[in-house]
Design a protein around this motif. Structure first.
Motif, short mmCIF file in Angstrom:
data_model
loop_
_atom_site.label_atom_id
_atom_site.label_comp_id
_atom_site.label_asym_id
_atom_site.label_seq_id
_atom_site.Cartn_x
_atom_site.Cartn_y
_atom_site.Cartn_z
N PHE A 69 -15.99 -14.77 7.66
CA PHE A 69 -15.88 -13.77 8.40
C PHE A 69 -16.70 -13.14 9.14
N GLY A 70 -17.96 -14.17 9.61
CA GLY A 70 -18.97 -13.69 10.44
C GLY A 70 -20.33 -13.60 9.64
N LYS A 204 -24.94 -22.26 14.62
CA LYS A 204 -23.86 -21.74 13.87
C LYS A 204 -22.65 -22.63 14.08
N LYS A 210 -15.81 -19.57 18.96
CA LYS A 210 -15.68 -18.04 19.02
C LYS A 210 -16.13 -17.44 20.12
N GLY A 213 -12.73 -18.54 22.65
CA GLY A 213 -11.68 -18.08 22.66
C GLY A 213 -10.66 -19.11 21.93
N PHE A 217 -7.39 -17.48 14.30
CA PHE A 217 -7.36 -16.75 13.19
C PHE A 217 -5.81 -16.59 12.92
N LEU A 345 -12.12 -5.53 12.82
CA LEU A 345 -11.34 -5.45 14.16
C LEU A 345 -10.18 -6.37 14.14
N ALA A 393 -11.44 -14.86 9.49
CA ALA A 393 -10.76 -13.50 9.71
C ALA A 393 -11.66 -12.58 10.67
N ARG A 430 -3.71 -0.71 14.46
CA ARG A 430 -4.81 -0.15 14.01
C ARG A 430 -4.43 1.20 13.12
N GLY B 33 -6.14 -16.77 22.82
CA GLY B 33 -7.63 -16.05 22.86
C GLY B 33 -8.02 -14.76 23.08
N LYS B 35 -7.15 -10.89 22.04
CA LYS B 35 -6.95 -10.34 20.88
C LYS B 35 -6.39 -8.80 20.95
N PHE B 36 -5.71 -8.46 19.66
CA PHE B 36 -5.45 -7.37 19.56
C PHE B 36 -6.46 -6.42 18.83
N GLY B 37 -6.70 -5.45 19.07
CA GLY B 37 -7.65 -4.52 18.29
C GLY B 37 -7.25 -3.06 17.76
N ALA B 45 -10.84 -5.48 22.78
CA ALA B 45 -10.56 -7.22 22.33
C ALA B 45 -9.64 -7.44 23.28
N PRO B 94 -21.83 -14.56 18.25
CA PRO B 94 -20.52 -14.30 17.41
C PRO B 94 -20.93 -13.88 16.07
N GLN B 95 -20.25 -13.00 15.39
CA GLN B 95 -20.09 -13.14 13.87
C GLN B 95 -18.59 -13.48 13.56
N CYS B 96 -18.02 -12.34 13.18
CA CYS B 96 -16.42 -12.68 12.82
C CYS B 96 -15.79 -13.20 14.03
N GLY B 97 -16.27 -12.87 15.49
CA GLY B 97 -15.55 -13.59 16.40
C GLY B 97 -14.72 -12.67 17.23
N TRP B 98 -13.76 -11.69 16.57
CA TRP B 98 -12.77 -11.13 16.78
C TRP B 98 -12.83 -10.71 18.09
N CYS B 99 -13.84 -9.86 18.35
CA CYS B 99 -14.22 -9.16 19.97
C CYS B 99 -14.62 -9.89 21.00
N SER B 101 -13.81 -12.66 22.86
CA SER B 101 -13.20 -12.97 23.92
C SER B 101 -13.54 -12.04 25.14
N ILE B 130 -15.64 -2.66 21.56
CA ILE B 130 -16.46 -2.71 20.47
C ILE B 130 -16.64 -3.73 19.74
N ARG B 132 -17.30 -4.49 15.68
CA ARG B 132 -17.47 -4.07 14.55
C ARG B 132 -18.53 -4.59 13.65
N CYS B 133 -18.90 -5.86 14.02
CA CYS B 133 -20.03 -6.60 13.34
C CYS B 133 -21.44 -6.21 14.07
#
Lengths: 724, 152
Positions: A69-70, A204, A210, A213, A217, A345, A393, A430, B33, B35-37, B45, B94-99, B101, B130, B132-133
């Motif tokens: 998860f990052g 990485k 990532k 897109g 997930f 997030l 995640a 959220r 691709g 996302k919902f945040g 996102a 990217p870290q978690c990658g969610w944001c 896109s 945002i 978060r990472c």
């Protein structure tokens, strides 16, 4: 992979294993069944062990036992394998290992799971040995094929070569023959001086998908005929459904069912929008007789009073009461920390599919070994018929590491209540996330420190009051004498020679569920201890850097080294204020990784603006310096959000005040300091980096703010604390 | 029935008019691709391009997108988007990658409008996204790198 070899892999790191065996129903699974199950290699692959698949197309896929998860395990663990195989980085791939505690246990936990910044530390020897075994078998295959001695064969960048006969082959070409070779019992490992990939910044493996897109997930999983489900949870903790009327929700087009499940009222619909609208229309009456109805203010007051009463001693030395009695000057402070939501997030989500007694789950499962038996028990299926796909995640920060497996339990309850074959996606919004509990524990520290006439610190007490994360769950067995170390870790085993000190704990109770939050106890102990130390050093007329160096124990060499390094990086000259900027330092080890930070801060209309942060870290062998720097940068940003803005507030009656990112503020790009990271060159075994960057930033900024304004902020976050 | 162009493809969707574009893209068109945040236009996102402007798809009802030209992360294909994505990869952003896109869409829009953005331009364009990472430092550098690439 033979049973014999597998045990050897496990025992290879036995010296590091912390003896934690959890009572897990269904944990034991036949290794054969697992190998023949979903992780069985494809025809033609060479699978020297449970972790490596070499395909005829020359790709090497590493099965990663830790969730990504990052924090970087896909890249880090693959690097270890590639290093010992002498693979080329471009041929490496990573995939999530399936849920199988026998094969994929975290060697520190004794179960499959990720947490405590242990992924690299527990895998370091295991994955290297896996790679070395694969290499040895490829070499043996080449030796047999070419009829040459194995000792004359060399491997480099994915090519196996025999110089004398000028023959070479890529891994893929040797895969089939290698699969028939004997698994070596104790393949030799490289000396660190021979490392080619470890210590370099390989790309990485998850970066490209990532950035485009394409990464998949949990929320991106769509199954044929799948319904989307949202759940109305009680609006206060410990609340229950008294009555509900499904009719208004059922009247929403697309809503197909409304069911009561243990965690609330589930609304099933053919689309996400319909599910959300249906839930909005629900009419539910709640029973709050056993709920937490105190406000945060009332709870903090109760915690403060508890910290003044009798408590359990976690660690003590010397005669602290006598020392404080005889001190020239005694300083007392109480620090108050709020509940915090992790707010990854990607909110919590899961997809389940039921197929005639087989349950398949897609989830960012951080503890597969706990989620699996929970699914099996709730659904009444055999654990061997539970398949878990551990997904990428969108962050966790501890939120997905659930000892009570509550998310797995909820998705299982949703499938069970539907009572048929089919597939369902559970989405938390959220608001569900911020209202959903499992917070960083609200905490009070009462601290006293004594200084003698020469300015020496002669006594130190720290009394904490907070809830236990471990009590009441499968981790309770790890508690000794009623003590939960996660409640006060970091306020014990400090690197300073305080001579007379005592850290003690008052365990608080509340229906509000609490959980580990990026660095767990260190989130508050780092702030309380390092800010309080700054106060004592200032009262003693000492420099914050030299004062700390003078206090460090003789055996705290790694702490000393990061402190000296960060002071050099920032050009520390003893001036805590220069122009409109204040400078603060903090040192804090967590999870065996040593971090020191200096923050440069100005006063922006009564709130700190953090311009620059210098960070020195010692995490042992730096497997991927890029990942380490990224985790320090991220840990600093994460800690800064919490320090400045974050609190989850219970209103009188127990409802939560914060709803979304408009009132649970996140740090944004314009507020991110410029972070400079240096990694100490050490040969200790690698330790984790996911969490340790977070604890020092709070006290570094807090101390810079003290230097700049004279104000010690004892109530977090700063948005509240600077006013009190 | 609403008609729109998504990534150069004409699509018709039969959903209630208040359905957020985000869920049309994901649930109906399977363009995951985006996302919902947060659902309330606070995190970015879900950022897409709509008629040439960045748009938070989570608060955009489909009736507002009727007849619109929508581009998601999957459809980005301009010199700017290519430079941004190449810089994202080179900097291991990217870290978690969610944001990410949403970050990539916002950064592409920024460079399309301002080829050589200052740090302030970047703050203004990207503060709605945002991470978060907290990959912000790398996002900033990647945008500057992409701008340099485009300058040639």
């Amino acid at each position: 992979m033979t049973e014999h070899t597998r045990r050897q892999f496990l025992s290879a790191s036995a010296g590091l294993v912390v003896a934690v065996t959890l009572p897990l129903p269904g944990r034991a699974q036949s290794g054969a069944a697992a190998i023949l199950g979903q992780d069985a290699p494809t025809q033609g692959d060479f699978a020297p062990n449970a972790f490596i698949r070499v395909a005829p197309d020359d790709t090497v896929t590493v099965l990663i036992k830790h969730i990504e998860f990052g924090q970087g395990p896909y890249t880090g663990l693959s690097t270890l394998v590639a290093e010992e195989m002498d693979a080329d980085w471009s041929q490496m791939r990573a995939e999530a290992a399936p849920a199988n505690a026998e094969l994929y246990a975290n060697l520190f936990f004794g179960m499959q799971g990720t947490g405590g910044s242990t992924a690299m530390a527990n895998s370091y020897m295991q994955m290297r040995k896996a790679g070395a075994a694969a290499r040895a078998m490829l070499v043996a295959a080449a030796a047999e094929e070419w009829g040459v001695p194995a000792g004359e064969i060399e491997v480099a960048q994915g090519v196996v070569r025999h110089g004398a006969s000028d023959r070479s082959a890529r891994f893929g070409e040797l895969a089939e023959r290698a699969a028939g070779m004997t698994v070596p019992e104790d393949p030799p490992l490289k000396d660190p001086g021979q490392f080619k990939l470890i210590g370099t910044e390989v790309q990485k493996l998850d970066t490209k998908p990532k950035s485009t897109g394409q990464a998949t997930f949990t929320l991106d999983v769509y199954r044929e005929g799948m319904e989307t489900v949202v759940v109305r949870h009680p609006p206060f903790f410990g609340g229950r459904v008294a009555n509900f009327d499904p009719a208004p929700a059922m009247a929403v087009p697309g809503v197909v069912a409304v069911r009561e499940i243990p965690s609330g009222i589930a609304v099933y619909a053919t689309s996400t929008a319909a599910a959300l609208k249906g839930r909005e229309a629900l009419d539910v009456e709640w029973d709050d007789t056993e709920a937490e109805t105190r406000s945060s203010e009332e709870m903090l007051q109760a915690f403060s009073e508890a910290a003044a009463a009798e408590t359990l001693v976690a660690e003590e030395a010397g005669d602290v009461d006598g020392a404080l009695e005889g001190a020239e000057q005694v300083i007392e402070t109480e620090f108050r920390f709020p509940y915090l939501a992790h707010a990854p997030l990607e909110t919590l989500d899961a997809v389940i599919e039921m197929r005639d007694g087989v349950a398949e789950l897609w989830m960012g499962s951080q503890f597969p070994s706990l989620d699996k038996p929970t699914l099996a028990q709730t659904l009444g299926v055999d654990p061997s018929n539970v398949i878990i796909n551990v997904m990428f995640a969108g962050g966790s920060f501890g939120r997905r590491a659930q000892p009570d497996a509550h998310l797995a339990a909820e998705i299982a309850a949703i499938a069970k209540a539907a009572g048929r074959n089919g597939s369902w996606k559970l989405l938390w919004t959220r608001e569900d996330d911020l209202h959903g509990g499992y917070y960083r524990p609200m905490t009070v520290h009462r601290m006293r420190g004594g200084i003698d006439a020469e300015g020496n610190i002669v006594g130190w007490t720290d009394v904490l009051a907070n809830q236990s994360i471990m009590a009441g769950g499968p981790m309770e067995a790890m508690m000794d004498k009623g003590l939960d170390p996660t409640a006060y870790e970091g306020a014990t085993k400090m690197p300073y020679d305080l001579v007379n000190f005592r850290t003690s704990w008052a365990r608080m109770e509340s229906p509000v569920p609490v959980l580990w939050w990026r660095s767990v106890g260190h989130t508050h102990t780092g702030y309380a201890t390092e800010v309080f130390l700054d106060m004592l050093l200032e009262a003693a007329g000492k420099d914050p850097v030299q004062g700390r160096l003078d206090l460090l124990r003789a055996d705290a060499g790694r702490d000393r080294a990061v402190l000296e390094r960060v002071a050099a990086m920032a050009g520390w000259d003893g001036q805590r204020v220069k122009g409109d900027r204040g400078y603060g330092i903090a040192l804090h080890e967590s999870f065996n990784t040593y971090v020191a930070q200096i923050a440069e801060v100005s006063n922006d209309n009564g709130m700190p603006r953090v311009h620059r942060v210098w960070c020195a870290v010692d995490c042992g062998v730096a497997v991927n310096p890029g990942v380490i720097r990224a985790q320090m940068e991220g840990g600093i940003g994460y800690g800064l959000t919490a320090l400045l803005y974050s609190q989850i507030t219970l209103l009188p009656g127990g409802r939560i005040a914060e709803n979304n990112f408009d009132d649970y503020r996140m740090l944004r790009i314009n507020e991110m300091p410029a972070v400079e990271v240096e990694i100490l060159d050490t040969d200790h075994d690698p330790s984790g980096v996911g969490e340790p960057g977070t604890p020092p930033i709070g006290p570094a900024v807090g101390n810079a703010w003290r230097a700049l304004t004279g104000q010690t902020v004892t109530r977090l976050p700063f948005t509240v604390g600077v006013q009190s | 029935m609403y008609n729109l162009t998504v990534n150069n493809r004409e699509v018709s969707v039969d959903v209630p008019g208040d359905t957020p574009l985000l869920w049309v893209l994901r649930d109906e068109l399977r363009l995951t691709g985006t996302k919902f945040g947060c659902g309330v236009a606070q995190c970015g996102a879900c950022t897409v391009m709509m008629d040439g402007m960045t748009r938070r798809s989570c608060v955009t009802p489909i009736e507002m997108a009727d007849g619109a030209f929508v581009e998601t992360i999957e459809g980005l294909d301009t010199p700017e988007s290519q430079a941004v994505q190449a810089a994202w990869v080179a900097n291991d952003v990217p870290q978690c990658g969610w944001c990410q896109s949403g970050q990539v869409v916002s950064a592409t829009a920024l460079l399309t409008e301002i080829p050589q953005p200052t740090d302030d331009d970047i703050d203004n364009a990207m503060a709605g996204n945002i991470c978060r990472c907290a990959t912000y430092q790398r996002i900033r550098k990647a945008i500057h790198d992409a701008a340099s690439t485009l300058e040639g």
